[in-house]
Design a protein around this motif. Sequence first.
Motif, PDB file in Angstrom:
ATOM      1  N   THR A   1      -1.852   7.722 -14.564  1.00  0.00           N
ATOM      2  CA  THR A   1      -1.634   8.974 -15.538  1.00  0.00           C
ATOM      3  C   THR A   1      -1.159   8.046 -16.943  1.00  0.00           C
ATOM      4  O   THR A   1      -0.227   7.447 -16.787  1.00  0.00           O
ATOM      5  N   ALA A   2      -2.127   7.842 -18.124  1.00  0.00           N
ATOM      6  CA  ALA A   2      -1.624   7.289 -19.263  1.00  0.00           C
ATOM      7  C   ALA A   2      -1.230   8.367 -20.225  1.00  0.00           C
ATOM      8  O   ALA A   2      -2.034   9.320 -20.171  1.00  0.00           O
ATOM      9  N   SER A   3      -0.189   8.340 -21.037  1.00  0.00           N
ATOM     10  CA  SER A   3       0.273   9.022 -22.272  1.00  0.00           C
ATOM     11  C   SER A   3       0.933   8.450 -23.141  1.00  0.00           C
ATOM     12  O   SER A   3       1.325   7.378 -22.823  1.00  0.00           O
ATOM     13  N   LEU A   4       1.126   9.030 -24.310  1.00  0.00           N
ATOM     14  CA  LEU A   4       2.194   8.418 -25.474  1.00  0.00           C
ATOM     15  C   LEU A   4       3.478   8.843 -25.002  1.00  0.00           C
ATOM     16  O   LEU A   4       3.985   9.968 -24.748  1.00  0.00           O
ATOM     17  N   SER A   5       4.440   8.106 -25.617  1.00  0.00           N
ATOM     18  CA  SER A   5       5.783   8.300 -25.208  1.00  0.00           C
ATOM     19  C   SER A   5       6.185   9.347 -26.341  1.00  0.00           C
ATOM     20  O   SER A   5       7.123  10.155 -25.970  1.00  0.00           O
ATOM     21  N   SER A   6       5.488   9.907 -27.371  1.00  0.00           N
ATOM     22  CA  SER A   6       5.901  10.661 -28.283  1.00  0.00           C
ATOM     23  C   SER A   6       4.563  11.247 -29.035  1.00  0.00           C
ATOM     24  O   SER A   6       3.977  10.458 -29.904  1.00  0.00           O
ATOM     25  N   SER A   7       4.512  12.344 -29.080  1.00  0.00           N
ATOM     26  CA  SER A   7       3.092  13.066 -29.697  1.00  0.00           C
ATOM     27  C   SER A   7       3.612  13.500 -31.137  1.00  0.00           C
ATOM     28  O   SER A   7       2.749  13.742 -32.095  1.00  0.00           O
ATOM     29  N   LEU A   8       4.706  13.483 -31.348  1.00  0.00           N
ATOM     30  CA  LEU A   8       5.439  13.661 -32.690  1.00  0.00           C
ATOM     31  C   LEU A   8       5.043  12.922 -33.781  1.00  0.00           C
ATOM     32  O   LEU A   8       5.158  13.026 -35.152  1.00  0.00           O
ATOM     33  N   ILE A   9       5.569  11.512 -33.365  1.00  0.00           N
ATOM     34  CA  ILE A   9       5.372  10.368 -34.174  1.00  0.00           C
ATOM     35  C   ILE A   9       4.476   9.145 -33.492  1.00  0.00           C
ATOM     36  O   ILE A   9       5.010   8.431 -32.886  1.00  0.00           O
ATOM     37  N   PRO A  10       3.257   9.456 -33.325  1.00  0.00           N
ATOM     38  CA  PRO A  10       2.437   8.811 -32.601  1.00  0.00           C
ATOM     39  C   PRO A  10       2.224   7.412 -33.376  1.00  0.00           C
ATOM     40  O   PRO A  10       1.989   6.576 -32.545  1.00  0.00           O
ATOM     41  N   GLN A  11       2.281   7.093 -34.548  1.00  0.00           N
ATOM     42  CA  GLN A  11       2.130   5.837 -35.197  1.00  0.00           C
ATOM     43  C   GLN A  11       3.348   4.851 -34.659  1.00  0.00           C
ATOM     44  O   GLN A  11       3.225   3.725 -34.711  1.00  0.00           O
ATOM     45  N   TYR A  12       4.557   5.399 -34.008  1.00  0.00           N
ATOM     46  CA  TYR A  12       5.630   4.611 -33.569  1.00  0.00           C
ATOM     47  C   TYR A  12       5.865   4.530 -32.190  1.00  0.00           C
ATOM     48  O   TYR A  12       6.733   4.230 -31.454  1.00  0.00           O
ATOM     49  N   ALA A  13       4.915   5.398 -31.389  1.00  0.00           N
ATOM     50  CA  ALA A  13       5.182   5.533 -29.960  1.00  0.00           C
ATOM     51  C   ALA A  13       4.366   4.159 -29.272  1.00  0.00           C
ATOM     52  O   ALA A  13       3.698   3.632 -29.645  1.00  0.00           O
ATOM     53  N   VAL A  14       4.730   4.271 -28.017  1.00  0.00           N
ATOM     54  CA  VAL A  14       4.417   3.221 -27.147  1.00  0.00           C
ATOM     55  C   VAL A  14       3.643   3.803 -25.936  1.00  0.00           C
ATOM     56  O   VAL A  14       3.680   5.131 -25.784  1.00  0.00           O
ATOM     57  N   ALA A  15       2.696   3.057 -25.274  1.00  0.00           N
ATOM     58  CA  ALA A  15       1.689   3.780 -24.069  1.00  0.00           C
ATOM     59  C   ALA A  15       2.587   3.535 -22.961  1.00  0.00           C
ATOM     60  O   ALA A  15       3.381   2.450 -22.557  1.00  0.00           O
ATOM     61  N   VAL A  16       2.626   4.534 -22.110  1.00  0.00           N
ATOM     62  CA  VAL A  16       3.277   4.876 -20.802  1.00  0.00           C
ATOM     63  C   VAL A  16       2.203   5.140 -19.675  1.00  0.00           C
ATOM     64  O   VAL A  16       1.365   6.052 -19.688  1.00  0.00           O
ATOM     65  N   LEU A  17       2.231   3.790 -18.681  1.00  0.00           N
ATOM     66  CA  LEU A  17       1.059   4.294 -17.667  1.00  0.00           C
ATOM     67  C   LEU A  17       2.150   4.148 -16.467  1.00  0.00           C
ATOM     68  O   LEU A  17       2.709   3.525 -16.175  1.00  0.00           O
ATOM     69  N   ARG A  18       1.676   5.434 -15.721  1.00  0.00           N
ATOM     70  CA  ARG A  18       2.627   5.884 -14.602  1.00  0.00           C
ATOM     71  C   ARG A  18       1.694   6.041 -13.360  1.00  0.00           C
ATOM     72  O   ARG A  18       0.459   6.427 -13.140  1.00  0.00           O
ATOM     73  N   SER A  19       2.000   5.288 -12.169  1.00  0.00           N
ATOM     74  CA  SER A  19       1.249   5.092 -10.910  1.00  0.00           C
ATOM     75  C   SER A  19       1.560   6.406 -10.234  1.00  0.00           C
ATOM     76  O   SER A  19       2.625   6.763  -9.845  1.00  0.00           O
ATOM     77  N   ASN A  20       0.398   7.295  -9.906  1.00  0.00           N
ATOM     78  CA  ASN A  20       0.320   8.222  -8.912  1.00  0.00           C
ATOM     79  C   ASN A  20       0.367   7.655  -7.508  1.00  0.00           C
ATOM     80  O   ASN A  20       0.979   8.532  -6.513  1.00  0.00           O
ATOM     81  N   LEU A  21       0.110   6.385  -7.210  1.00  0.00           N
ATOM     82  CA  LEU A  21      -0.017   6.046  -5.937  1.00  0.00           C
ATOM     83  C   LEU A  21       1.292   5.772  -5.518  1.00  0.00           C
ATOM     84  O   LEU A  21       1.786   5.855  -4.345  1.00  0.00           O
ATOM     85  N   TRP A  22       2.013   5.215  -6.433  1.00  0.00           N
ATOM     86  CA  TRP A  22       3.402   4.612  -5.889  1.00  0.00           C
ATOM     87  C   TRP A  22       4.491   5.206  -6.997  1.00  0.00           C
ATOM     88  O   TRP A  22       4.732   4.856  -7.972  1.00  0.00           O
ATOM     89  N   PRO A  23       4.733   6.481  -6.705  1.00  0.00           N
ATOM     90  CA  PRO A  23       5.752   7.197  -7.664  1.00  0.00           C
ATOM     91  C   PRO A  23       6.791   6.390  -7.958  1.00  0.00           C
ATOM     92  O   PRO A  23       7.619   5.732  -7.148  1.00  0.00           O
ATOM     93  N   GLY A  24       7.265   6.196  -9.348  1.00  0.00           N
ATOM     94  CA  GLY A  24       8.415   5.415  -9.523  1.00  0.00           C
ATOM     95  C   GLY A  24       8.031   3.984 -10.271  1.00  0.00           C
ATOM     96  O   GLY A  24       8.854   3.312 -10.779  1.00  0.00           O
ATOM     97  N   ALA A  25       6.620   3.784 -10.076  1.00  0.00           N
ATOM     98  CA  ALA A  25       6.076   2.506 -10.890  1.00  0.00           C
ATOM     99  C   ALA A  25       5.644   2.826 -12.301  1.00  0.00           C
ATOM    100  O   ALA A  25       4.723   3.816 -12.416  1.00  0.00           O
TER     101      ALA A  25
END
Length: 525
Positions: free
Chosen positions: A417-441
């Motif tokens: 699951t990929a998402s932005l860290s902030s949708s309010l300031i997208p130009q300064y946000a970072v990409a967050v990739l979360r593993s659904n197979l290993w929760p916590g990664a």
Amino acid sequence: MSEEPVSEALDPRELQIHNAKAFLLQADKSGVSLYEHLSALLSRILSERPPNALESLHELSSELMWARMRPGPDKLRTPRENPEIYRKAEIQKGLFTRGAGEEEESEREGEMTESPLPNLLDLAHFVQQGGLNLGQDESVRIALALKHLVDAHPLQYCRFWGKMLGTQGNYVVAEVQFREGEDEEAEEDAEEEEKPQEEEPEEDEAEEAEDLPPKSTYRPPPEVPREESGTGANKYVYFVCTEAGSEWVRLPPVTPAQINAARKIKRLFTGNLDAPVITYPPFPGTEANLLRAQIARISAGTHVSPLGYYQFSEEEGEEEEDTGARDKYEENPEFEGVPVAELVESLSNWVHHVQHILPQGRCVWVNMAAKSEEQLEEEEGEEEEKEEEEETEPEVGPPLLTPLSEDAEINQTPPWTASLSSSLIPQYAVAVLRSNLWPGAYTIASPKKFVNIYIGWGTKYSPEGYSPPAPPAPQAEYPSGPEISEGTDPTVEEEQALKAAQEEAAAAAEEMEEEEEEEEEDEDD
């Protein structure tokens, strides 16, 4: 002369003051009167003289009320001490102290050589942007603990891998790599494996052969050898500590048997490396071995990087390129970065940079059938069977730098699951990739920077409830056949018929012999 009542002796104004004071002196359930509260409040205002006394009147009154509600320490009893607080303080005390001469040595080493110590404070700030917060105090303690680890061992690479949670204690995990030729423990393990095992003296088989039971022909399957240090699942060395400031403990290398056993069980960690792992199927080792196996599995499945950040090393030969066993990569100096929006939109912009663990439990497949054939060549009468056996197919996994878009789904659930860290300031946000197979990664990335981190319980996601595998079918003790199978007893008629048939056969045989003897006599005449 009789005394006059008070009401008649006092002036009406003084009487009103007396009655008002008596009203204010009435105590409530707590034993405090309004008169005492107002006296203490006015005394504090006059002593502190705040600039806005009227505005702070309500706040000061509330503070006095809360101060009375808090019970003070019992003067007759000694205060209760919490030994756990003193134990932690004693452990963490060593992180903030230095011995004599360490400051000068550290300054000289910092000027002359580069230290493998990571900038954990910068990492914690970067991770916090993605929604993970280690805490400022804990980040400082872990950074100091990593510094002690780097100072105690000759390392060329050190990284904060993550935190493994447990029921009674947690594990802080550090991923390190020793300088070439300076890992003494790995060399000792290699020497022990190379030593030939002493053969036991054979007993005389001729003596008392009749009294000995038959020997079993069962030969257990050969054990899959573990990968050497610096390769495959044992590419890195891992140190753990239950708390920042405590002693770092080196985890043993992982074996294929431990990885395969960890795939079949589910168990939470306790925080004790020496705790036995009582599960079914049985696990070959203690909690330290299980922790090392889970670290290898999590690293192989969740350590990813943006496309183009790594490239294959040019030193590898053509044979490795043809077989797909390329395991060496390096940072791409010409990497221009991937925009955060593209990292979130498509998983094709992410790749795996850790080798996949095969079903055999290794990253590089080894042919165990060839080894078993060499052992069977010593025995007689088994060469024909070996020729008839089919050759085993080698196990092949996805190669390095494979895009995440090729990962398999889990019951119609995407593995990432990929998402932005902030949708309010997208130009300064970072990409967050979360593993659904290993929760916590998690993998947190900016256009030219990324971090892999794991903070979880060390268990893999399963769409269905866990149930232990069924025990294997019992093995046959001996081959079944008519010569050893029990038959039904014959009837009296069958026995008589068999006896008559045997007598007829014997009489026919005697007649044949007599005829042959007569023919021989005629020929002699």
